[in-house]
Each structure stands twice: as C-alpha cells, then as structure tokens.
Design a protein around this motif. Structure first.
Motif, PDB file in Angstrom:
ATOM      1  N   SER A   5      13.633  -7.894  19.148  1.00  0.00           N
ATOM      2  CA  SER A   5      12.489  -8.747  18.811  1.00  0.00           C
ATOM      3  C   SER A   5      11.225  -7.920  18.648  1.00  0.00           C
ATOM      4  O   SER A   5      10.424  -8.167  17.738  1.00  0.00           O
ATOM      5  N   ILE A   6      11.038  -6.945  19.506  1.00  0.00           N
ATOM      6  CA  ILE A   6       9.836  -6.105  19.440  1.00  0.00           C
ATOM      7  C   ILE A   6       9.805  -5.306  18.139  1.00  0.00           C
ATOM      8  O   ILE A   6       8.752  -5.133  17.512  1.00  0.00           O
ATOM      9  N   LEU A   7      10.965  -4.825  17.709  1.00  0.00           N
ATOM     10  CA  LEU A   7      11.030  -3.954  16.531  1.00  0.00           C
ATOM     11  C   LEU A   7      11.385  -4.693  15.241  1.00  0.00           C
ATOM     12  O   LEU A   7      11.667  -4.060  14.228  1.00  0.00           O
ATOM     13  N   MET A   8      11.337  -6.018  15.271  1.00  0.00           N
ATOM     14  CA  MET A   8      11.657  -6.746  14.041  1.00  0.00           C
ATOM     15  C   MET A   8      10.541  -6.592  12.996  1.00  0.00           C
ATOM     16  O   MET A   8      10.705  -6.983  11.841  1.00  0.00           O
ATOM     17  N   SER A   9       9.413  -5.995  13.399  1.00  0.00           N
ATOM     18  CA  SER A   9       8.337  -5.738  12.441  1.00  0.00           C
ATOM     19  C   SER A   9       8.649  -4.580  11.505  1.00  0.00           C
ATOM     20  O   SER A   9       7.929  -4.370  10.520  1.00  0.00           O
ATOM     21  N   MET A  10       9.687  -3.826  11.782  1.00  0.00           N
ATOM     22  CA  MET A  10      10.011  -2.677  10.939  1.00  0.00           C
ATOM     23  C   MET A  10      10.504  -3.129   9.552  1.00  0.00           C
ATOM     24  O   MET A  10      11.224  -4.118   9.438  1.00  0.00           O
ATOM     25  N   PRO A  11      10.131  -2.427   8.499  1.00  0.00           N
ATOM     26  CA  PRO A  11      10.578  -2.795   7.156  1.00  0.00           C
ATOM     27  C   PRO A  11      12.065  -2.506   6.974  1.00  0.00           C
ATOM     28  O   PRO A  11      12.663  -1.719   7.727  1.00  0.00           O
ATOM     29  N   PRO A  12      12.698  -3.141   5.959  1.00  0.00           N
ATOM     30  CA  PRO A  12      14.125  -2.892   5.731  1.00  0.00           C
ATOM     31  C   PRO A  12      14.409  -1.471   5.274  1.00  0.00           C
ATOM     32  O   PRO A  12      15.483  -0.931   5.523  1.00  0.00           O
ATOM     33  N   MET A  13      13.446  -0.866   4.614  1.00  0.00           N
ATOM     34  CA  MET A  13      13.600   0.515   4.144  1.00  0.00           C
ATOM     35  C   MET A  13      12.207   1.109   3.971  1.00  0.00           C
ATOM     36  O   MET A  13      11.292   0.439   3.496  1.00  0.00           O
ATOM     37  N   ALA A  14      12.047   2.365   4.396  1.00  0.00           N
ATOM     38  CA  ALA A  14      10.773   3.060   4.249  1.00  0.00           C
ATOM     39  C   ALA A  14      11.045   4.479   3.783  1.00  0.00           C
ATOM     40  O   ALA A  14      12.186   4.946   3.788  1.00  0.00           O
ATOM     41  N   ASN A  15       9.970   5.186   3.394  1.00  0.00           N
ATOM     42  CA  ASN A  15      10.166   6.521   2.840  1.00  0.00           C
ATOM     43  C   ASN A  15       9.001   7.425   3.234  1.00  0.00           C
ATOM     44  O   ASN A  15       7.885   6.963   3.473  1.00  0.00           O
ATOM     45  N   TRP A  16       9.299   8.705   3.349  1.00  0.00           N
ATOM     46  CA  TRP A  16       8.287   9.730   3.604  1.00  0.00           C
ATOM     47  C   TRP A  16       8.537  10.882   2.632  1.00  0.00           C
ATOM     48  O   TRP A  16       9.675  11.332   2.462  1.00  0.00           O
ATOM     49  N   ILE A  17       7.466  11.331   1.981  1.00  0.00           N
ATOM     50  CA  ILE A  17       7.532  12.471   1.077  1.00  0.00           C
ATOM     51  C   ILE A  17       6.580  13.535   1.616  1.00  0.00           C
ATOM     52  O   ILE A  17       5.410  13.236   1.910  1.00  0.00           O
ATOM     53  N   TYR A  18       7.067  14.721   1.767  1.00  0.00           N
ATOM     54  CA  TYR A  18       6.256  15.798   2.334  1.00  0.00           C
ATOM     55  C   TYR A  18       5.009  16.044   1.489  1.00  0.00           C
ATOM     56  O   TYR A  18       5.095  16.260   0.268  1.00  0.00           O
ATOM     57  N   ASP A  19       3.845  15.978   2.134  1.00  0.00           N
ATOM     58  CA  ASP A  19       2.557  16.300   1.518  1.00  0.00           C
ATOM     59  C   ASP A  19       2.360  15.548   0.196  1.00  0.00           C
ATOM     60  O   ASP A  19       1.926  16.121  -0.803  1.00  0.00           O
ATOM     61  N   TYR A  20       2.664  14.281   0.206  1.00  0.00           N
ATOM     62  CA  TYR A  20       2.506  13.478  -1.018  1.00  0.00           C
ATOM     63  C   TYR A  20       1.034  13.371  -1.409  1.00  0.00           C
ATOM     64  O   TYR A  20       0.177  13.069  -0.575  1.00  0.00           O
ATOM     65  N   GLN A  21       0.736  13.614  -2.671  1.00  0.00           N
ATOM     66  CA  GLN A  21      -0.612  13.469  -3.216  1.00  0.00           C
ATOM     67  C   GLN A  21      -0.525  12.629  -4.485  1.00  0.00           C
ATOM     68  O   GLN A  21       0.167  13.005  -5.430  1.00  0.00           O
ATOM     69  N   PRO A  22      -1.199  11.496  -4.523  1.00  0.00           N
ATOM     70  CA  PRO A  22      -1.143  10.676  -5.737  1.00  0.00           C
ATOM     71  C   PRO A  22      -1.862  11.342  -6.897  1.00  0.00           C
ATOM     72  O   PRO A  22      -2.760  12.165  -6.701  1.00  0.00           O
ATOM     73  N   GLU A  23      -1.477  10.982  -8.096  1.00  0.00           N
ATOM     74  CA  GLU A  23      -2.155  11.502  -9.281  1.00  0.00           C
ATOM     75  C   GLU A  23      -3.604  11.010  -9.294  1.00  0.00           C
ATOM     76  O   GLU A  23      -3.881   9.850  -8.956  1.00  0.00           O
ATOM     77  N   PRO A  24      -4.540  11.873  -9.680  1.00  0.00           N
ATOM     78  CA  PRO A  24      -5.944  11.441  -9.747  1.00  0.00           C
ATOM     79  C   PRO A  24      -6.110  10.242 -10.672  1.00  0.00           C
ATOM     80  O   PRO A  24      -5.454  10.138 -11.721  1.00  0.00           O
ATOM     81  N   ASP A  25      -6.952   9.295 -10.260  1.00  0.00           N
ATOM     82  CA  ASP A  25      -7.282   8.105 -11.051  1.00  0.00           C
ATOM     83  C   ASP A  25      -6.090   7.172 -11.267  1.00  0.00           C
ATOM     84  O   ASP A  25      -6.133   6.306 -12.143  1.00  0.00           O
ATOM     85  N   SER A  26      -5.043   7.344 -10.472  1.00  0.00           N
ATOM     86  CA  SER A  26      -3.882   6.459 -10.577  1.00  0.00           C
ATOM     87  C   SER A  26      -4.097   5.219  -9.715  1.00  0.00           C
ATOM     88  O   SER A  26      -4.965   5.200  -8.829  1.00  0.00           O
ATOM     89  N   PRO A  27      -3.307   4.151  -9.932  1.00  0.00           N
ATOM     90  CA  PRO A  27      -3.403   2.974  -9.050  1.00  0.00           C
ATOM     91  C   PRO A  27      -3.143   3.328  -7.587  1.00  0.00           C
ATOM     92  O   PRO A  27      -3.750   2.736  -6.691  1.00  0.00           O
ATOM     93  N   GLU A  28      -2.274   4.297  -7.352  1.00  0.00           N
ATOM     94  CA  GLU A  28      -1.986   4.714  -5.979  1.00  0.00           C
ATOM     95  C   GLU A  28      -3.207   5.394  -5.352  1.00  0.00           C
ATOM     96  O   GLU A  28      -3.547   5.155  -4.180  1.00  0.00           O
ATOM     97  N   ALA A  29      -3.880   6.248  -6.129  1.00  0.00           N
ATOM     98  CA  ALA A  29      -5.091   6.907  -5.632  1.00  0.00           C
ATOM     99  C   ALA A  29      -6.194   5.887  -5.388  1.00  0.00           C
ATOM    100  O   ALA A  29      -6.951   5.993  -4.403  1.00  0.00           O
ATOM    101  N   ASP A  30      -6.292   4.894  -6.253  1.00  0.00           N
ATOM    102  CA  ASP A  30      -7.294   3.844  -6.067  1.00  0.00           C
ATOM    103  C   ASP A  30      -7.042   3.092  -4.761  1.00  0.00           C
ATOM    104  O   ASP A  30      -7.987   2.771  -4.022  1.00  0.00           O
ATOM    105  N   THR A  31      -5.783   2.800  -4.478  1.00  0.00           N
ATOM    106  CA  THR A  31      -5.466   2.089  -3.234  1.00  0.00           C
ATOM    107  C   THR A  31      -5.851   2.925  -2.022  1.00  0.00           C
ATOM    108  O   THR A  31      -6.469   2.423  -1.067  1.00  0.00           O
ATOM    109  N   LEU A  32      -5.516   4.205  -2.017  1.00  0.00           N
ATOM    110  CA  LEU A  32      -5.885   5.058  -0.887  1.00  0.00           C
ATOM    111  C   LEU A  32      -7.398   5.091  -0.685  1.00  0.00           C
ATOM    112  O   LEU A  32      -7.877   5.159   0.453  1.00  0.00           O
ATOM    113  N   ALA A  33      -8.143   5.024  -1.765  1.00  0.00           N
ATOM    114  CA  ALA A  33      -9.601   5.053  -1.643  1.00  0.00           C
ATOM    115  C   ALA A  33     -10.149   3.813  -0.942  1.00  0.00           C
ATOM    116  O   ALA A  33     -11.229   3.866  -0.333  1.00  0.00           O
TER     117      ALA A  33
END
Length: 305
Positions: free
Chosen positions: A268-296
């Motif tokens: 019950s405590i850990l039911m907040s975990m997503p069904p699948m997640a991912n980690w990429i080493y030193d991920y950097q979004p492309e400049p001016d991308s939607p992903e970079a906008d979200t991080l901002a």
C-alpha cells in the motif's frame, strides 16, 4: 458548534474513497479498481484500491487507512513530538486517504492527493494534506487552471491559506539532489490544529473541501487530454519524469517514511510507484525543445494565479 470525532472523520474518509473511485472509473471508461483489505499487526488496517491498464489510467491507487498503536521513538521523531511523557508511552491514531495516478498518455499529468488526520493519546491532534500536479509536459494554461481551482477552495475558508500552502508545496515537493520541483506544485499543509480563531470543525470543513476538489480536477484533465496524440519521444520523456517521481517518493517523502517506520503495509505504501520508469545517464534535453521548456518551469515560486 459540535466538534468532529475521530470516528466521524474516519467514516468521512471511507466515503470519500468510494466517491473518488467511482468518479475515476466513470472517467476512465474501462478501468476498474481492485480492493485489498489489510490489517496492521500493531493495530488498525485499511483498504487499498488499485487500477491497472485502464484506458486513461495506466496505474493508480486510492488508499484508505486507519492505524493506531504505541508511538515509537522513530514515530515521535517523524511527527516532531519528541517532548513526550516517559512513564507511559503515548499512543497514536492516524487515518487518511492517499492517491497517486499515473496516466497512459504523456499529455495527461500525474496527480497526487492526500488528506490525513492524526490524534495522540496526549490530546494533540492535527489535519494535514494537499494536492499537487506533475505534468510530463508543463502547459501554462493547464497549470493556471489547476492552481485557480485550489485557490478557490482555500479562499472559501481563509484567504491566507492559498499563498501559505502553495509556498509549502513548492518547498515540500522539491528534489534537492536535482534542484527541481517534482511538478508544478499545488497546496500542501500539515499540523493544522485549532487556534483562538479557528476550531476543529472549521479546519475539517477546509480539509474536506480539498478532498472533494480532487475528482473534479483530475477528471477534467482526463477528459481534456486523453486523446491528444503522442510519439515514442514523448513516451521516453514520460519514463524520465516518472523516474524523478520515484526519486522523490523513495528519498524525500515523509509519508513513505512514516508508513514504513510504523510497520504499514508495504504494497500500500509503495503503490504510488509508476508501472515503468527510466533513467538516462546525464540526460540533457535539446535546447528550445518541449522537454527543455518543461524543465525550465520546474522551479519554486512560479506565480500561477
């Protein structure tokens, strides 16, 4: 004015769990909640309801618990109650509803809600809770609408609540090792107890208002965004944002720590975990991308309303 008892508070929470599950099933269309009832060895138990592989909700949980027992030293530290009598260890009663929903479509945001009530045998009590939103992609108009709904709830009870509890959410839902907020925040409050100007019934009315706001807010996003198109690129980004969610919940979240330290039900405590997640080493979004906008946008102090 008659003041609410813990039995009345507990009954309200059970009904809230029922109403939220019904609203989410109706909005999803195909998903149905499975219920597990459980007992805590030290006292009390709960009802964990999970939904998997729905049309909109890929994985979600709506949990109710009401647990009690002797307050261990670790529990007292977690609750900032270290100055307690030593001749007879105090006991606690804790009840609440906690929700985390992970959608299938990256254009639908992750949402979390928790409202809870604590009571000590020493006579101390308090309400806590809040709602926060974690979009995979921040859409400013959606963020403003979300915060407007929460401000309306707060202003109905006390105009000072929204700015105070919005700042509290910014500070709480922050990932220090990433120097970014988990999402766009919301409201968060804890240790609300009666004062010279606010009694227990009034506090509970506000607390109930937060709980009742959840289903209309999230079913709005489900209906609005469920059919928006997405690609593998958006799904990869969704996996990274889910990874940040995992990092916060396992490293920083006090509710997770409290549940584990009081021998709560691990599933019950850990039911907040997503069904699948991912980690990429030193991920950097492309400049001016939607992903970079979200991080901002993932920073404290954004004035959404």
């Amino acid at each position: 004015m008659e003041q609410p008892t813990r039995d009345q508070i507990t009954t309200y929470l059970q009904g809230l769990q029922d109403r939220i599950c019904q609203a989410l099933e109706a909005a999803d269309g195909t998903g149905r909640f499975r219920e597990d009832q459980w007992q805590r060895p030290g006292g009390g138990g709960g009802r964990s309801r999970t939904l998997s592989e729905g049309t909109v909700i890929e994985k979600g949980g709506v949990g109710f618990s009401a647990v009690h027992g002797e307050a261990s030293a670790a529990t007292l530290r977690q609750l900032n109650l270290t100055d307690q009598p030593t001749d007879a260890p105090p006991t606690f009663y804790a009840t609440g509803v906690s929700i985390v929903l992970h959608p299938r479509n990256p254009r639908v945001p992750i949402i979390h809600m928790n409202i809870r009530y604590f009571e000590m045998s020493t006579g101390q009590y308090w309400f806590g809770g809040g709602i926060d939103l974690t979009p995979h992609y921040v859409v400013p108009d959606d963020a403003r609408w979300f915060h407007e709904q929460l401000k309306t709830v707060c202003d109905h009870h006390n105009p000072a609540y929204y700015p105070k509890f919005k700042t509290w959410a910014d500070d709480y839902f922050f990932i220090p090792h990433r120097q970014e907020t988990r999402g766009i925040g919301g409201i968060f409050f804890d240790y609300l107890t009666e004062t010279d100007t606010t009694n227990k019934a009034e506090l509970m009315a506000f607390w109930q208002g937060v709980g009742e706001a959840f289903a209309p807010i999230y079913t709005h996003f489900m209906q609005q965004n469920r059919d928006l198109p997405y690609t593998e690129r958006e799904q990869r980004w969704q996996g990274l944002r889910r990874g940040r969610y995992v990092e916060f919940n396992l490293v920083w979240d006090r509710g997770t720590k409290f549940g584990l330290e009081t021998n709560g039900r691990t599933e019950s405590i850990l039911m907040s975990m997503p069904p699948m997640a991912n980690w990429i080493y030193d991920y950097q979004p492309e400049p001016d991308s939607p992903e970079a906008d979200t991080l901002a946008w993932l920073r404290k102090g954004v004035d959404w309303v």
